[in-house]
Design a protein around this motif. Sequence first.
Motif, PDB file in Angstrom:
ATOM      1  N   PHE A  32     -14.143 -15.479   0.548  1.00 33.22           N
ATOM      2  CA  PHE A  32     -15.352 -14.866   1.084  1.00 33.22           C
ATOM      3  C   PHE A  32     -14.982 -13.488   1.631  1.00 33.22           C
ATOM      4  N   VAL A  33     -15.568 -12.452   1.046  1.00 35.92           N
ATOM      5  CA  VAL A  33     -15.225 -11.076   1.401  1.00 35.92           C
ATOM      6  C   VAL A  33     -16.473 -10.347   1.878  1.00 35.92           C
ATOM      7  N   LEU A  34     -16.394  -9.753   3.063  1.00 37.44           N
ATOM      8  CA  LEU A  34     -17.509  -8.974   3.595  1.00 37.44           C
ATOM      9  C   LEU A  34     -17.434  -7.541   3.086  1.00 37.44           C
ATOM     10  N   ASP A  35     -18.531  -7.069   2.552  1.00 36.57           N
ATOM     11  CA  ASP A  35     -18.637  -5.699   2.061  1.00 36.57           C
ATOM     12  C   ASP A  35     -19.148  -4.821   3.196  1.00 36.57           C
ATOM     13  N   LYS A  36     -18.333  -3.854   3.634  1.00 35.56           N
ATOM     14  CA  LYS A  36     -18.694  -2.991   4.751  1.00 35.56           C
ATOM     15  C   LYS A  36     -19.352  -1.691   4.308  1.00 35.56           C
ATOM     16  N   GLY A  37     -19.795  -1.654   3.051  1.00 31.99           N
ATOM     17  CA  GLY A  37     -20.517  -0.487   2.566  1.00 31.99           C
ATOM     18  C   GLY A  37     -19.621   0.513   1.868  1.00 31.99           C
ATOM     19  N   GLU A  38     -20.247   1.513   1.275  1.00 24.46           N
ATOM     20  CA  GLU A  38     -19.533   2.502   0.479  1.00 24.46           C
ATOM     21  C   GLU A  38     -18.505   3.266   1.309  1.00 24.46           C
ATOM     22  N   GLU A  39     -18.838   3.528   2.568  1.00 19.53           N
ATOM     23  CA  GLU A  39     -17.946   4.329   3.413  1.00 19.53           C
ATOM     24  C   GLU A  39     -16.577   3.689   3.570  1.00 19.53           C
ATOM     25  N   LYS A  40     -16.554   2.342   3.636  1.00 20.02           N
ATOM     26  CA  LYS A  40     -15.287   1.632   3.815  1.00 20.02           C
ATOM     27  C   LYS A  40     -14.940   0.801   2.582  1.00 20.02           C
ATOM     28  N   SER A  41     -15.340   1.280   1.421  1.00 16.54           N
ATOM     29  CA  SER A  41     -15.115   0.517   0.199  1.00 16.54           C
ATOM     30  C   SER A  41     -13.632   0.339  -0.100  1.00 16.54           C
ATOM     31  N   ASP A  42     -12.772   1.277   0.384  1.00 19.74           N
ATOM     32  CA  ASP A  42     -11.341   1.107   0.100  1.00 19.74           C
ATOM     33  C   ASP A  42     -10.773  -0.100   0.815  1.00 19.74           C
ATOM     34  N   LEU A  43     -11.368  -0.514   1.970  1.00 21.78           N
ATOM     35  CA  LEU A  43     -10.894  -1.713   2.654  1.00 21.78           C
ATOM     36  C   LEU A  43     -11.164  -2.947   1.799  1.00 21.78           C
ATOM     37  N   THR A  44     -12.315  -2.980   1.153  1.00 24.97           N
ATOM     38  CA  THR A  44     -12.624  -4.080   0.245  1.00 24.97           C
ATOM     39  C   THR A  44     -11.711  -4.035  -0.969  1.00 24.97           C
ATOM     40  N   ALA A  45     -11.488  -2.823  -1.502  1.00 26.98           N
ATOM     41  CA  ALA A  45     -10.630  -2.680  -2.680  1.00 26.98           C
ATOM     42  C   ALA A  45      -9.205  -3.134  -2.387  1.00 26.98           C
ATOM     43  N   LEU A  46      -8.710  -2.870  -1.177  1.00 28.66           N
ATOM     44  CA  LEU A  46      -7.365  -3.318  -0.816  1.00 28.66           C
ATOM     45  C   LEU A  46      -7.264  -4.839  -0.830  1.00 28.66           C
ATOM     46  N   ARG A  47      -8.315  -5.515  -0.379  1.00 30.71           N
ATOM     47  CA  ARG A  47      -8.312  -6.981  -0.421  1.00 30.71           C
ATOM     48  C   ARG A  47      -8.271  -7.474  -1.871  1.00 30.71           C
ATOM     49  N   TYR A  48      -9.095  -6.872  -2.739  1.00 32.14           N
ATOM     50  CA  TYR A  48      -9.074  -7.261  -4.150  1.00 32.14           C
ATOM     51  C   TYR A  48      -7.698  -6.970  -4.762  1.00 32.14           C
ATOM     52  N   GLY A  49      -7.080  -5.874  -4.335  1.00 32.76           N
ATOM     53  CA  GLY A  49      -5.751  -5.548  -4.837  1.00 32.76           C
ATOM     54  C   GLY A  49      -4.721  -6.592  -4.459  1.00 32.76           C
ATOM     55  N   MET A  50      -4.861  -7.156  -3.261  1.00 28.57           N
ATOM     56  CA  MET A  50      -3.932  -8.213  -2.836  1.00 28.57           C
ATOM     57  C   MET A  50      -4.105  -9.464  -3.680  1.00 28.57           C
ATOM     58  N   LEU A  51      -5.354  -9.783  -4.012  1.00 28.56           N
ATOM     59  CA  LEU A  51      -5.593 -10.935  -4.881  1.00 28.56           C
ATOM     60  C   LEU A  51      -4.975 -10.696  -6.257  1.00 28.56           C
ATOM     61  N   ASP A  52      -5.181  -9.507  -6.796  1.00 24.16           N
ATOM     62  CA  ASP A  52      -4.622  -9.185  -8.114  1.00 24.16           C
ATOM     63  C   ASP A  52      -3.097  -9.228  -8.096  1.00 24.16           C
ATOM     64  N   ALA A  53      -2.504  -8.798  -6.974  1.00 26.41           N
ATOM     65  CA  ALA A  53      -1.045  -8.709  -6.901  1.00 26.41           C
ATOM     66  C   ALA A  53      -0.376 -10.067  -6.770  1.00 26.41           C
ATOM     67  N   HIS A  54      -1.061 -11.030  -6.159  1.00 23.73           N
ATOM     68  CA  HIS A  54      -0.379 -12.276  -5.807  1.00 23.73           C
ATOM     69  C   HIS A  54      -0.954 -13.530  -6.465  1.00 23.73           C
ATOM     70  N   LEU A  55      -2.102 -13.418  -7.137  1.00 19.78           N
ATOM     71  CA  LEU A  55      -2.664 -14.588  -7.801  1.00 19.78           C
ATOM     72  C   LEU A  55      -2.614 -14.368  -9.312  1.00 19.78           C
ATOM     73  N   PRO A  56      -1.717 -15.049 -10.009  1.00 20.03           N
ATOM     74  CA  PRO A  56      -1.497 -14.764 -11.432  1.00 20.03           C
ATOM     75  C   PRO A  56      -2.654 -15.158 -12.340  1.00 20.03           C
ATOM     76  N   ASP A  57      -3.478 -16.119 -11.908  1.00 23.77           N
ATOM     77  CA  ASP A  57      -4.559 -16.605 -12.764  1.00 23.77           C
ATOM     78  C   ASP A  57      -5.911 -16.276 -12.132  1.00 23.77           C
ATOM     79  N   PRO A  58      -6.551 -15.190 -12.553  1.00 21.04           N
ATOM     80  CA  PRO A  58      -7.845 -14.820 -11.958  1.00 21.04           C
ATOM     81  C   PRO A  58      -8.938 -15.836 -12.215  1.00 21.04           C
ATOM     82  N   GLY A  59      -8.743 -16.720 -13.186  1.00 26.98           N
ATOM     83  CA  GLY A  59      -9.740 -17.746 -13.454  1.00 26.98           C
ATOM     84  C   GLY A  59      -9.652 -18.939 -12.523  1.00 26.98           C
ATOM     85  N   ALA A  60      -8.641 -18.946 -11.647  1.00 24.74           N
ATOM     86  CA  ALA A  60      -8.428 -20.097 -10.767  1.00 24.74           C
ATOM     87  C   ALA A  60      -9.201 -19.988  -9.452  1.00 24.74           C
ATOM     88  N   TYR A  61      -9.878 -18.877  -9.234  1.00 20.26           N
ATOM     89  CA  TYR A  61     -10.597 -18.706  -7.972  1.00 20.26           C
ATOM     90  C   TYR A  61     -11.830 -17.836  -8.199  1.00 20.26           C
TER      91      TYR A  61
END
Length: 271
Positions: A32-61
């Motif tokens: 569950f990820v809260l979107d803080k709007g366009e102004e802070k979109s990089d904070l959301t992108a960093l969270r997605y980047g962590m998922l991409d970096a550490h979860l090998p199977d994107p279909g598992a979540y």
Amino acid sequence: MRTIHVIGIGAGDPRQLTLEAVEAMRGTEVFFVLDKGEEKSDLTALRYGMLDAHLPDPGAYRVVGVPDPERDRDRGAGRERYARAVDEWRAARAALFGRLFRSELGEDGVGALLVWGDPALYDSTLGMLAEVRAGGIDFATTVVPGVTAPATLAARHRTVLNRIGGAVQITTGRRLAEGFPEEADDVVVMLDAHTRFAAYAAREDLDIYWGAYLGTPDELLVSGPLSEVSAPLVRLREEARARKGWIMDTYLLRRHREAGAERAPVVLPGN
């Protein structure tokens, strides 16, 4: 029974995730990820980047992203109004997550919230989840500690938060505005939207170790006697905030009671 992992993700660098955090993430079905709007979109992108970096199977979540409820941020508000605004904001978040847990997570599902820094330090997630539970949704909670902004700040400046035999006080910008804690020699200040340190720039006994966007590619570091670096630091912070639209910073104020003590080196971007 549902399970909700509250996972500390550090100050921004995907490498700061602990092995425990990665293990919890790999056992999660819904983030569950809260979107803080366009102004802070990089904070959301960093969270997605962590998922991409550490979860090998994107279909598992799955990732469920929703707008963060708006909060009254009247910068002139006193402590009572500030506390009321935070309570209302947290209640709105609790209502939102209550609906999401019911609609997006099965009775035995596993969800997770990715918390900036550490869930135990100036974060309202655990209190918010207590309100969700009080609203009638039964779930188990696990908490995974994360690397804090003060820890990253000290590491980047190659210093410690307290000196031998001493203590460190962690406080907020609002409280610093009420007066420097005279019983403390090392004070970490978080959540300061108003550069409260500048009020103490005339004091010759204070050093500052400051950092913004810690753990990210935009990281900024400043240190030195507060009387020397306060003015350029205020300008740097204003420029950085105008450029990105937001800023998250943390700093350590260090008091020297004796003459001749070793002072913080003067470090300013561009020097």
